[in-house]
Design a protein around this motif. Structure first.
Motif, PDB file in Angstrom:
ATOM      1  N   SER A  77       0.826  -1.200   0.000  1.00 45.38           N
ATOM      2  CA  SER A  77       0.000   0.000   0.000  1.00 45.38           C
ATOM      3  C   SER A  77       0.869   1.263   0.000  1.00 45.38           C
ATOM      4  CB  SER A  77      -0.923   0.000   1.223  1.00 45.38           C
ATOM      5  OG  SER A  77      -1.728   1.164   1.252  1.00 45.38           O
ATOM      6  N   LEU A  78       1.957   1.230   0.766  1.00 44.60           N
ATOM      7  CA  LEU A  78       2.884   2.361   0.789  1.00 44.60           C
ATOM      8  C   LEU A  78       3.470   2.611  -0.597  1.00 44.60           C
ATOM      9  CD1 LEU A  78       4.816   1.754   4.140  1.00 44.60           C
ATOM     10  CD2 LEU A  78       3.554   3.824   3.540  1.00 44.60           C
ATOM     11  N   MET A  79       3.909   1.549  -1.267  1.00 40.51           N
ATOM     12  CA  MET A  79       4.493   1.704  -2.592  1.00 40.51           C
ATOM     13  C   MET A  79       3.475   2.274  -3.577  1.00 40.51           C
ATOM     14  SD  MET A  79       7.181  -1.475  -3.114  1.00 40.51           S
ATOM     15  CE  MET A  79       6.053  -2.800  -2.729  1.00 40.51           C
ATOM     16  N   ARG A  80       2.228   1.826  -3.459  1.00 41.36           N
ATOM     17  CA  ARG A  80       1.186   2.337  -4.356  1.00 41.36           C
ATOM     18  C   ARG A  80       0.941   3.823  -4.114  1.00 41.36           C
ATOM     19  NH1 ARG A  80      -4.012   3.473  -3.757  1.00 41.36           N
ATOM     20  NH2 ARG A  80      -4.062   2.588  -1.647  1.00 41.36           N
ATOM     21  N   LYS A  81       0.821   4.211  -2.853  1.00 42.65           N
ATOM     22  CA  LYS A  81       0.529   5.605  -2.527  1.00 42.65           C
ATOM     23  C   LYS A  81       1.683   6.543  -2.863  1.00 42.65           C
ATOM     24  CE  LYS A  81      -2.790   4.721   1.199  1.00 42.65           C
ATOM     25  NZ  LYS A  81      -3.107   4.930   2.642  1.00 42.65           N
ATOM     26  N   LEU A  82       2.912   6.027  -2.752  1.00 44.08           N
ATOM     27  CA  LEU A  82       4.093   6.861  -2.986  1.00 44.08           C
ATOM     28  C   LEU A  82       4.596   6.765  -4.416  1.00 44.08           C
ATOM     29  CD1 LEU A  82       6.086   6.088   0.294  1.00 44.08           C
ATOM     30  CD2 LEU A  82       4.518   7.991  -0.154  1.00 44.08           C
ATOM     31  N   GLY A  83       4.016   5.863  -5.211  1.00 45.40           N
ATOM     32  CA  GLY A  83       4.513   5.661  -6.566  1.00 45.40           C
ATOM     33  C   GLY A  83       5.915   5.073  -6.560  1.00 45.40           C
ATOM     34  N   ALA A  84       6.223   4.275  -5.542  1.00 46.65           N
ATOM     35  CA  ALA A  84       7.550   3.674  -5.396  1.00 46.65           C
ATOM     36  C   ALA A  84       7.566   2.285  -6.005  1.00 46.65           C
ATOM     37  CB  ALA A  84       7.941   3.599  -3.921  1.00 46.65           C
ATOM     38  N   ARG A  85       8.682   1.914  -6.606  1.00 46.83           N
ATOM     39  CA  ARG A  85       8.801   0.604  -7.240  1.00 46.83           C
ATOM     40  C   ARG A  85       9.323  -0.463  -6.291  1.00 46.83           C
ATOM     41  NH1 ARG A  85      12.539   2.643 -11.931  1.00 46.83           N
ATOM     42  NH2 ARG A  85      13.180   3.920 -10.149  1.00 46.83           N
ATOM     43  N   ASN A  86       9.962  -0.060  -5.192  1.00 50.89           N
ATOM     44  CA  ASN A  86      10.513  -1.037  -4.266  1.00 50.89           C
ATOM     45  C   ASN A  86      10.731  -0.364  -2.918  1.00 50.89           C
ATOM     46  OD1 ASN A  86      13.178   0.307  -4.420  1.00 50.89           O
ATOM     47  ND2 ASN A  86      13.188  -0.555  -6.496  1.00 50.89           N
ATOM     48  N   ARG A  87      11.200  -1.138  -1.942  1.00 55.20           N
ATOM     49  CA  ARG A  87      11.330  -0.604  -0.585  1.00 55.20           C
ATOM     50  C   ARG A  87      12.491   0.382  -0.467  1.00 55.20           C
ATOM     51  NH1 ARG A  87      10.697  -5.463   2.644  1.00 55.20           N
ATOM     52  NH2 ARG A  87      11.257  -4.302   4.511  1.00 55.20           N
ATOM     53  N   VAL A  88      13.435   0.347  -1.397  1.00 50.15           N
ATOM     54  CA  VAL A  88      14.492   1.355  -1.381  1.00 50.15           C
ATOM     55  C   VAL A  88      13.893   2.740  -1.619  1.00 50.15           C
ATOM     56  CG1 VAL A  88      16.544   2.207  -2.570  1.00 50.15           C
ATOM     57  CG2 VAL A  88      16.306  -0.224  -2.098  1.00 50.15           C
ATOM     58  N   GLU A  89      13.008   2.853  -2.592  1.00 51.61           N
ATOM     59  CA  GLU A  89      12.384   4.149  -2.884  1.00 51.61           C
ATOM     60  C   GLU A  89      11.462   4.575  -1.750  1.00 51.61           C
ATOM     61  OE1 GLU A  89      10.597   4.087  -6.734  1.00 51.61           O
ATOM     62  OE2 GLU A  89      12.510   3.830  -7.772  1.00 51.61           O
ATOM     63  N   VAL A  90      10.830   3.616  -1.089  1.00 47.25           N
ATOM     64  CA  VAL A  90      10.023   3.942   0.096  1.00 47.25           C
ATOM     65  C   VAL A  90      10.928   4.524   1.181  1.00 47.25           C
ATOM     66  CG1 VAL A  90       8.649   2.957   1.980  1.00 47.25           C
ATOM     67  CG2 VAL A  90       8.235   2.231  -0.381  1.00 47.25           C
ATOM     68  N   ALA A  91      12.085   3.899   1.391  1.00 48.02           N
ATOM     69  CA  ALA A  91      13.030   4.387   2.397  1.00 48.02           C
ATOM     70  C   ALA A  91      13.544   5.775   2.048  1.00 48.02           C
ATOM     71  CB  ALA A  91      14.196   3.416   2.527  1.00 48.02           C
ATOM     72  N   MET A  92      13.851   5.998   0.774  1.00 55.20           N
ATOM     73  CA  MET A  92      14.327   7.309   0.352  1.00 55.20           C
ATOM     74  C   MET A  92      13.285   8.395   0.639  1.00 55.20           C
ATOM     75  SD  MET A  92      16.123   6.127  -3.215  1.00 55.20           S
ATOM     76  CE  MET A  92      16.458   7.789  -3.793  1.00 55.20           C
ATOM     77  N   TRP A  93      12.014   8.071   0.376  1.00 55.07           N
ATOM     78  CA  TRP A  93      10.949   9.043   0.626  1.00 55.07           C
ATOM     79  C   TRP A  93      10.844   9.351   2.123  1.00 55.07           C
ATOM     80  CZ3 TRP A  93       6.258   9.302   3.247  1.00 55.07           C
ATOM     81  CH2 TRP A  93       5.415  10.361   2.895  1.00 55.07           C
ATOM     82  N   ALA A  94      11.027   8.331   2.954  1.00 58.71           N
ATOM     83  CA  ALA A  94      10.961   8.538   4.402  1.00 58.71           C
ATOM     84  C   ALA A  94      12.041   9.504   4.867  1.00 58.71           C
ATOM     85  CB  ALA A  94      11.099   7.197   5.140  1.00 58.71           C
ATOM     86  N   TYR A  95      13.245   9.383   4.283  1.00 52.36           N
ATOM     87  CA  TYR A  95      14.321  10.288   4.649  1.00 52.36           C
ATOM     88  C   TYR A  95      14.071  11.685   4.079  1.00 52.36           C
ATOM     89  CZ  TYR A  95      17.270   6.777   6.800  1.00 52.36           C
ATOM     90  OH  TYR A  95      17.783   5.847   7.659  1.00 52.36           O
ATOM     91  N   GLU A  96      13.601  11.747   2.852  1.00 52.29           N
ATOM     92  CA  GLU A  96      13.369  13.043   2.203  1.00 52.29           C
ATOM     93  C   GLU A  96      12.290  13.857   2.913  1.00 52.29           C
ATOM     94  OE1 GLU A  96      12.508  11.916  -1.777  1.00 52.29           O
ATOM     95  OE2 GLU A  96      14.609  11.630  -2.345  1.00 52.29           O
ATOM     96  N   THR A  97      11.360  13.181   3.559  1.00 52.83           N
ATOM     97  CA  THR A  97      10.280  13.874   4.253  1.00 52.83           C
ATOM     98  C   THR A  97      10.548  14.027   5.745  1.00 52.83           C
ATOM     99  OG1 THR A  97       9.082  11.759   4.471  1.00 52.83           O
ATOM    100  CG2 THR A  97       8.525  13.165   2.585  1.00 52.83           C
TER     101      THR A  97
END
Length: 215
Positions: A192-212
């Motif tokens: 669900s996180l990947m869908r909402k963030l438009g992320a392809r994998n958990r690395v991009e999810v992690a990057m978004w967490a740091y960026e925010t």
């Protein structure tokens, strides 16, 4: 069936060492080795490996551009790529992750972590090494100038709880134990996180967490 791996590194001794190390692991087979990014792209299209293990700094074409061509957002059938670097504060790592890499390691990571990264990439996941990732993503997040994109839907409280340990490099099983939920529930929240963030994998999810600023 064995996971077929393509290695790309400009140093012959590194290519040989990685090939010997991976070929000694059950369920992994090195099918090719490239000396630069251009050759890596050519071999990837020719051999169709399951996973690429690419150095960042290579002649003719660096690992970032090779990753972008094989795993970038516009690629319909992206190759899972793990980038590998000598320096734990390499300024190119963030660019490689943005280009579509599934994760990264240091060259002294050892056979166990390297094998885990190969299997994670082949399974559609991304290995985030906590010893490296926390410092790297935090440093690059603070250096970002464009504002991070907003989720298409607000995150739930539970998704926020899952987001932080994902960014810290914890596995689904570890997160499940910490939050007293099942691994399948963690996997559902991550999807669900990947869908909402438009992320392809958990690395991009992690990057978004740091960026925010969530870490």
């Amino acid at each position: 069936m064995s996971i077929r791996v393509l290695i790309a590194d400009d140093q012959p001794i590194v290519r040989t060492g990685l090939t010997m190390l991976l070929d000694a692991q059950p369920g992994i087979e090195v099918v090719g080795a490239a000396a630069d990014g251009r050759e890596a792209v050519r071999l990837a299209l020719e051999l169709r490996p399951d996973v690429g293990l690419f150095d960042i700094r290579m002649p003719l074409m660096d690992g970032i551009e090779a990753t972008r061509r094989l795993a970038g957002p516009e690629v319909t059938d992206p190759l899972p790529i793990v980038v590998i670097t000598t320096f734990d504060l390499d300024e190119y790592v963030h660019g490689a992750l943005k280009a579509g890499a599934r994760g990264f390691l240091l060259k002294d990571a050892g056979s166990a972590l390297l094998t885990q990264a190969i299997h994670a990439a082949a399974d559609g996941n991304a290995l985030i090494a906590p010893s490296v990732t926390v410092r790297l993503l935090a440093a690059f997040a603070h250096a970002q100038t464009p504002p991070p994109k907003q989720p298409i839907e607000p995150l739930t409280a539970r998704e926020e709880e899952v987001l932080v340990p994902v960014a810290q490099g914890r596995t689904n099983n570890e997160i499940a134990g910490d939050l007293y939920i099942t691994p399948s529930t963690v996997k559902a929240h991550l999807a669900s996180l990947m869908r909402k963030l438009g992320a392809r994998n958990r690395v991009e999810v992690a990057m978004w967490a740091y960026e925010t600023g969530r870490i």
